[in-house]
Design an enzyme around this catalytic site. Structure first.
Site, PDB file in Angstrom:
ATOM      1  CG  ASP A 372      -2.215   0.767   0.940  1.00 10.00           C
ATOM      2  OD1 ASP A 372      -2.276   1.455  -0.096  1.00 10.00           O
ATOM      3  OD2 ASP A 372      -3.133   0.684   1.759  1.00 10.00           O
ATOM      4  CB  THR A 373       1.566   3.332  -2.296  1.00  3.98           C
ATOM      5  OG1 THR A 373       2.209   2.082  -2.466  1.00  3.98           O
ATOM      6  CG2 THR A 373       2.505   4.432  -2.729  1.00  3.98           C
ATOM      7  CB  ILE A 374       0.232   8.104   0.331  1.00  2.00           C
ATOM      8  CG1 ILE A 374       1.690   8.541   0.647  1.00  2.00           C
ATOM      9  CG2 ILE A 374      -0.448   7.487   1.528  1.00  2.00           C
ATOM     10  CD1 ILE A 374       2.140   9.813  -0.023  1.00  2.00           C
ATOM     11  CD  GLN A 390       6.548   8.113   2.183  1.00  2.00           C
ATOM     12  OE1 GLN A 390       5.567   8.539   2.778  1.00  2.00           O
ATOM     13  NE2 GLN A 390       7.309   7.151   2.663  1.00  2.00           N
ATOM     14  CG  MET A 454      -2.735   4.668  -3.917  1.00  2.00           C
ATOM     15  SD  MET A 454      -2.775   5.618  -2.382  1.00  2.00           S
ATOM     16  CE  MET A 454      -3.839   6.979  -2.839  1.00  2.00           C
TER      17      MET A 454
END
Length: 563
Positions: A372-374, A390, A454
């Site tokens: 998972d990511t932003i 990020q 993402m």
């Protein structure tokens, strides 16, 4: 008679009224909402509080880079399930002054003292997802300061101030983040520091509960006043190193002190008159360019959105691109990666001949599909735009939560191969294969769209779909993100292993049943996938008026806002 006529007229009026009232504004079969439009600046992030913080920075006179750093810092607080300063960062910046795109690779390297032989001695065939062995140097903070030194305007103390205040005074946790925090407990609560940081009173915060992170507030304050060196060479670095030693890890003070980011040239392909930009490996961005080059060999617009022909062609193109991804994508410092050839039109023409419109390809290399990511994007009144992504990987990261610092270290090292001949094989001081990728589109040398989606290793697939939605299918910026997505998943990691079953396809709700039946006839395996369709943010700039259009993910907590 008159009453009958009046009733008929009334019925007609009411029918027309309610017909117009319930028609979809977009005219599409899927639900969407309006784009956000503003003249001076725009921000799109996955959390409304982060969007508002970035917008405030812009109103105070900060530029797009200042706003992006502020938003990223805030997301590390309010969305720790997908980001934080224990992870890495990549960015593409359009600089209005030089009229040029700049790329930043702020990913960290593996510990110098950890060797490939250690994994063999432990009897490991893959690097564990959690725990000390998957930890690499966190590059995000250095990424902030590289961006700030090159393009920033406000002092870092002003940029980090909103996040520091929120960390001290608390913020209400959203439903989605509360859910992901709860999902993390079984995997991460056994590790030292997790409960103290993320489980006040023995429980993770529930929806609407005010959550404080005073450890992160102190950490941010030290960074704001002491600069990047306090993180990599000062008190924070010593605390991280001491904690990792206690946990049996290898990440050391020297690893942190020796860290550097790298400014890189973004790479591109022209798709039907639009230049689509990604960053070169160790990330997977060029896979999106390879997919687009393959799709350009077919009449995608004529196939139509949601058709079985388009879905089939896209999936087969994805398989070909990911075959190269599995073999070649790695740290270019350690390998000679043929990037120019992989994203060339000539190579795409050769490879496109392998796409059979009548059946699926079975024997394909593929990659892993977790994490998972932003992603966030910002734009200012001067015309600067930032595309920034990020992540800590696997949601919150490794579980390694250094005492009192308020954040978790990433587990990006899990993505190394342990096969000795593979490009992405583990080695000391090496950057692992990376899934997170920012994107940008220009037209005639001018900025058009800054965007990202993402979602682990599925990101290149979703990048390509956004581009096709915008260019081939003429969707607006919000529709392009809201349109139902298709994803192809494989069964192996980016380690060169061969997948012999062709993988499986997940179609988000919105595809017609007859399309699914036709895909099954061609040999595709269909499976439902819940929550795997990513998180999209985007900003578009009108080249004539300079007006910004913003779009944000309806599948998450996202918000686009401008002024």
């Amino acid at each position: 008679m008159k009453i009958s006529i009046l009733m008929s007229l009334l019925t007609l009026v009411l029918t027309s009224f309610f017909s117009f009232a319930f028609d979809r504004i977009t005219g599409e079969s899927f639900s969407s909402r309006s784009e956000v439009i503003a003249q001076n600046a725009m921000v799109a992030t996955s959390q409304p509080l982060a969007t508002q913080v970035a917008l405030d920075i812009l109103k105070q006179g900060g530029n797009a880079v200042d706003a992006a750093i502020a938003a990223n810092a805030m997301l590390g607080l309010v969305e720790p399930t997908g980001s934080g300063i224990g992870g890495d960062l990549f960015a593409i910046v359009w600089d209005a002054k030089t009229q040029k795109l700049y790329g930043l690779n702020a990913s960290g390297r593996s510990p110098a003292s950890l060797t490939l032989e250690h994994f063999a001695l432990q009897g490991l065939e893959r690097i564990p997802s959690y725990g000390p062995l998957s930890v690499s140097v966190p590059g995000a903070v250095d990424g902030w300061f590289e961006l700030h030194a090159k393009f920033g305007s406000l002092p870092m103390s002003s940029i980090l101030s909103p996040s520091i205040e929120y960390a001290k005074k608390g913020f209400p946790v959203s439903e989605l983040i509360a859910y992901y925090l709860q999902q993390s407990v079984p995997k991460l609560s056994e590790f030292s520091g997790f409960k103290e940081t993320y489980m006040p009173n023995g429980k993770v915060p529930a929806k609407g509960q005010i959550f404080h992170n005073k450890g992160l507030a102190v950490t941010y304050e030290k960074i704001a006043t002491g600069g990047r060196d306090v993180f990599y060479k000062g008190d924070i670095a010593r605390s991280i190193a001491a904690y990792m030693k206690e946990q049996g890890g290898f990440l050391s003070y020297e690893d942190l002190a020796n860290h550097t980011s790298e400014w890189v040239e973004p790479v591109s392909t022209n798709y039907k008159g639009y230049d689509v930009w990604e960053l070169p490996p160790n990330g997977q961005g060029i896979a999106a360019l390879q997919i687009l080059n393959l799709l350009e060999q077919f009449d995608i617009e004529g196939m139509g959105f949601g058709s079985q022909q388009y879905v089939h062609t896209f999936i087969e193109a994805k398989k070909l691109a990911f075959a190269d991804r599995a073999k070649y994508y790695a740290d270019p410092t350690f390998n000679n990666i043929p990037v120019d050839w992989l994203i060339s039109k000539q190579y795409a023409q050769q490879r496109s001949k392998l796409i059979d419109q009548g059946q699926v390809a079975k024997r394909i290399d593929a990659g892993i599909d977790h994490g998972d990511t932003i992603y966030l994007t910002t734009a200012d009144k001067e015309g600067n735009m930032v595309s920034l992504i990020q992540s800590n990987y696997r949601g919150m990261g490794s579980g390694m939560t250094p005492t009192g610092l308020g954040f978790m270290l990433q587990d990006r090292g899990e993505l190394f191969s342990l096969q000795s001949e593979h490009f992405n094989v583990y080695a000391p001081n090496k950057r692992p294969f990376h899934t997170i990728i920012p994107a940008f589109i220009t037209r005639n040398g001018q900025p058009w769209v800054s965007f990202g989606v993402m979602g682990g290793s599925a990101q290149p697939q979703m990048h390509a779909q956004i581009v096709v939605n915008l260019i081939d299918f003429g969707m607006n910026l919000q529709e392009a993100g809201d349109a139902p997505r298709m994803l192809h998943f494989g069964s192996s990691q980016p380690t060169g292993k061969i997948m012999t079953d062709g993988g499986y396809v997940s179609l988000e709700s919105g595809y017609e049943p007859k399309v699914k039946r036709e895909l099954l006839k061609k040999g595709h395996i269909l499976r439902d996938s819940v929550g795997a369709y990513g998180g999209y943010q985007a900003i578009m700039r009108d080249p004539k008026t300079g007006v910004y259009y913003g779009a944000s993910e309806s599948r998450k907590d996202g918000q686009a806002a401008g002024y």
